[in-house]
Enzyme design. Structure first.
Site, PDB file in Angstrom:
ATOM      1  N   LYS A  74     -17.410  -7.403 -13.723  1.00 57.51           N
ATOM      2  CA  LYS A  74     -16.550  -6.078 -14.433  1.00 57.51           C
ATOM      3  C   LYS A  74     -15.863  -6.509 -15.370  1.00 57.51           C
ATOM      4  O   LYS A  74     -15.235  -7.754 -15.552  1.00 57.51           O
ATOM      5  CB  LYS A  74     -15.881  -5.641 -13.268  1.00 57.51           C
ATOM      6  CG  LYS A  74     -15.178  -4.387 -13.672  1.00 57.51           C
ATOM      7  CD  LYS A  74     -14.193  -3.779 -12.558  1.00 57.51           C
ATOM      8  CE  LYS A  74     -13.427  -2.289 -12.765  1.00 57.51           C
ATOM      9  NZ  LYS A  74     -12.751  -2.008 -11.495  1.00 57.51           N
ATOM     10  N   SER A 149     -13.598   2.703 -10.257  1.00 61.07           N
ATOM     11  CA  SER A 149     -13.611   2.425 -11.666  1.00 61.07           C
ATOM     12  C   SER A 149     -14.921   1.436 -11.965  1.00 61.07           C
ATOM     13  O   SER A 149     -15.077   1.147 -13.295  1.00 61.07           O
ATOM     14  CB  SER A 149     -12.447   1.945 -12.506  1.00 61.07           C
ATOM     15  OG  SER A 149     -12.055   0.699 -11.699  1.00 61.07           O
ATOM     16  N   SER A 173     -11.956   1.458  -6.031  1.00 62.08           N
ATOM     17  CA  SER A 173     -12.890   1.205  -7.574  1.00 62.08           C
ATOM     18  C   SER A 173     -14.089   0.273  -7.137  1.00 62.08           C
ATOM     19  O   SER A 173     -15.103   0.267  -7.734  1.00 62.08           O
ATOM     20  CB  SER A 173     -12.181   0.570  -8.530  1.00 62.08           C
ATOM     21  OG  SER A 173     -11.564   1.480  -9.001  1.00 62.08           O
TER      22      SER A 173
HETATM   23  N1  GLN Z   1      -9.778   5.644  -8.900  1.00 61.25           N
HETATM   24  C1  GLN Z   1      -8.470   5.090  -8.346  1.00 61.25           C
HETATM   25  C2  GLN Z   1      -7.478   5.287  -9.559  1.00 61.25           C
HETATM   26  O1  GLN Z   1      -7.945   6.107 -10.579  1.00 61.25           O
HETATM   27  C3  GLN Z   1      -8.814   3.781  -8.047  1.00 61.25           C
HETATM   28  C4  GLN Z   1      -8.871   2.839  -9.170  1.00 61.25           C
HETATM   29  C5  GLN Z   1      -9.096   1.297  -8.877  1.00 61.25           C
HETATM   30  O2  GLN Z   1      -9.409   1.267  -7.670  1.00 61.25           O
HETATM   31  N2  GLN Z   1      -9.074   0.649  -9.792  1.00 61.25           N
HETATM   32  O3  GLN Z   1      -6.753   4.884  -9.867  1.00 61.25           O
END
Ligand code: GLN
Length: 473
Positions: A74, A149, A173
């Site tokens: 990532k 994400s 994410s």
């Molecule tokens: N979807 C969640 C957010 O937008 C989690 C994001 C993540 O785990 N980085 O905060």
């Protein structure tokens, strides 16, 4: 293929790291212009594949465990000398000056990095639509999102462009993209993997995690990545706590009242089919009550933005990345941040600054932290009677690109995953079946949550109910 498969073939010489690299590169060259899983593909991986192939010829089994394994990273995890953008305009040209600890550990075991994968800007999102480098498409249905994400990492593994990938998980994410892309996603206990060299989002919630084709592969990677790191004071030493025991049969708790919230009916059916399967395999399944779970999302969207507003203060045009010239210093800060950050990131900085401001701190941030403590106590209490907790990973399968333009409806995708980060416990998402949408079978993930430092229990259980059932070695 899995890491275990590849390793066997690499040792036999029936398929070499160069073959694997060549095949995966072909997939990337054919499909990634459309899917957009990668922000950058690393051409130097070929050289590493050649070297690894030679080393297998000479040393066979005695080579390091991940030698020549094509792994995608990532693009918010620092690899020395590589662009690490966090999918933000702010860091579009930022070159990492050092390796994250997770990268150092993968390198020590000989892993090969295929590229930096796309994400929601600074890991804020559930769909990979918030990237300054364009949307990533779900390889199973290209009209849909791969989750977020870590959507690029999920897509890279699902399309066969890497055998595994690293992601980060602040509120789901890693698990959400695993669920939407039909693969395994693992988020460890907070502190078991170093955060050194991960671009921070919410420091008390962030953990690196893995996206793989089997539970065994997650375990393999975790064994390489885990443990104390002198660069991250929140890491837990491996010998500082008693190991959670593994068992032949498990007792699993389901927070039934929590599951009804906004779920698609057929996703619930898939979930119930998994429950029946567990019972038929001799595990015991009981209902548990976790009334505070439904407060998780509200508490998360206070705590996380608060930490975001503080962590992202460093992007001021002076020290990292983008700088937009202004008449004076203040104007320079303002112009840089106005241009460098996307809408979702700005929304969270504003929200976070607000909840931390004088007079509101106690009403919002302090309250959310109290809820968090109470959630932990509630969980600990339930773990006195069950070994694991089971929920769907998400209330829906992968949704359409552009479908959730309202940020609040997007936040709901995280309802089952954020309580795990708030309480710091480990969880894994494994494919549990599919549901039909417009004639396409879309994967549905099942989430298993273990008590604090119970990561090994998740692997033991996950291998029994997924790898063995699917015949994956
Ligand atoms: N979807 C969640 C957010 O937008 C989690 C994001 C993540 O785990 N980085 O905060």
């Amino acid at each position: 293929m899995t890491i275990t498969d590849l390793r066997k073939k690499f040792i036999e010489g029936s398929y070499t790291p160069l073959d694997a690299y060549t095949d995966m590169r072909k997939i990337i060259d054919t499909d990634d212009e459309d899917i957009n899983a990668f922000i950058e593909v690393f051409d130097d991986a070929r050289e590493s594949a050649v070297m690894a192939t030679l080393q297998y010829e000479k040393e066979g089994e005695s080579t390091p465990t991940l030698l020549g394994m094509p792994i995608a990273i990532k693009n918010n995890i620092l690899i020395k000398g590589k662009k690490t953008t966090a999918a933000s305009k702010m860091l579009a040209n930022y070159i990492a000056p050092y390796d994250a600890t997770v990268i150092t550990r993968l390198k020590e075991q000989g892993a090969l990095f295929t590229g930096g994968t796309n994400l929601d800007e600074f890991a804020m999102g559930s769909s990979t639509e918030n990237s300054a480098f364009g949307v990533t498409k779900n390889p199973i249905d290209r009209t849909r999102v791969p989750g977020g994400s870590s959507g690029g990492s999920g897509a890279a593994v699902a399309m066969g462009a890497s055998v595994a990938a690293l992601g980060t998980d602040t509120g789901g994410s890693v698990r959400l993209p695993a669920s939407f892309c039909g693969i395994v996603g693992f988020k460890p206990t907070y502190g078991r993997i170093s955060r050194h060299g991960l671009i921070a989002m919410g420091s008390s919630l962030d953990q690196a995690g893995t996206l793989t084709n089997s539970v065994r592969d997650s375990e393999l990677l975790f064994d390489v990545l885990k443990g104390k790191d002198r660069f991250d004071a929140t890491t837990i030493g491996e010998d500082t706590y008693p190991k959670v025991q593994v068992k032949e049969k498990y007792r699993i708790g389901i927070p039934r009242d929590f599951l009804q919230e906004g779920m698609d009916a057929d996703v619930l059916e898939v979930f119930n089919a998994n429950v029946s399967q567990l019972v038929s395999e001799g595990h015991e399944v009981v209902d548990v009550s976790l009334p505070l779970m439904k407060r998780g999302l509200a508490a998360y969207y206070i705590v996380m933005p608060a930490e975001v507003s503080s962590n992202l203060a460093r992007y001021d045009g002076m020290r990292y990345g983008l700088r937009v010239e202004g008449e004076d210093l203040l104007q320079e800060y303002m112009k840089t941040r106005a241009e460098g950050f996307g809408a979702e990131v700005k929304r969270r900085i504003l929200l976070g600054t607000y909840v931390l401001s004088a007079g509101y701190y106690d009403a919002y941030y302090g309250k959310a932290e109290n809820v968090r403590t109470m959630m932990r106590a509630e969980l600990n209490h339930v773990y006195e009677t069950v070994d694991l907790i089971m929920t769907p990973t998400a209330p829906t399968p992968a949704f359409k690109i552009g479908e959730k333009s309202d940020p609040l409806s997007m936040y709901l995708a995280d309802i089952f995953t954020v309580p795990v980060n708030l309480t710091g416990v480990p969880a894994i998402s494994v494919p549990g079946g599919t549901v039909d949408r417009d004639g396409v079978q879309l994967p549905v993930g099942i989430q298993y949550i273990a008590p604090h430092v119970g990561d090994e229990r998740l692997f033991d259980f996950g291998k029994k109910v997924y790898d063995e059932v699917k015949g994956i070695v």
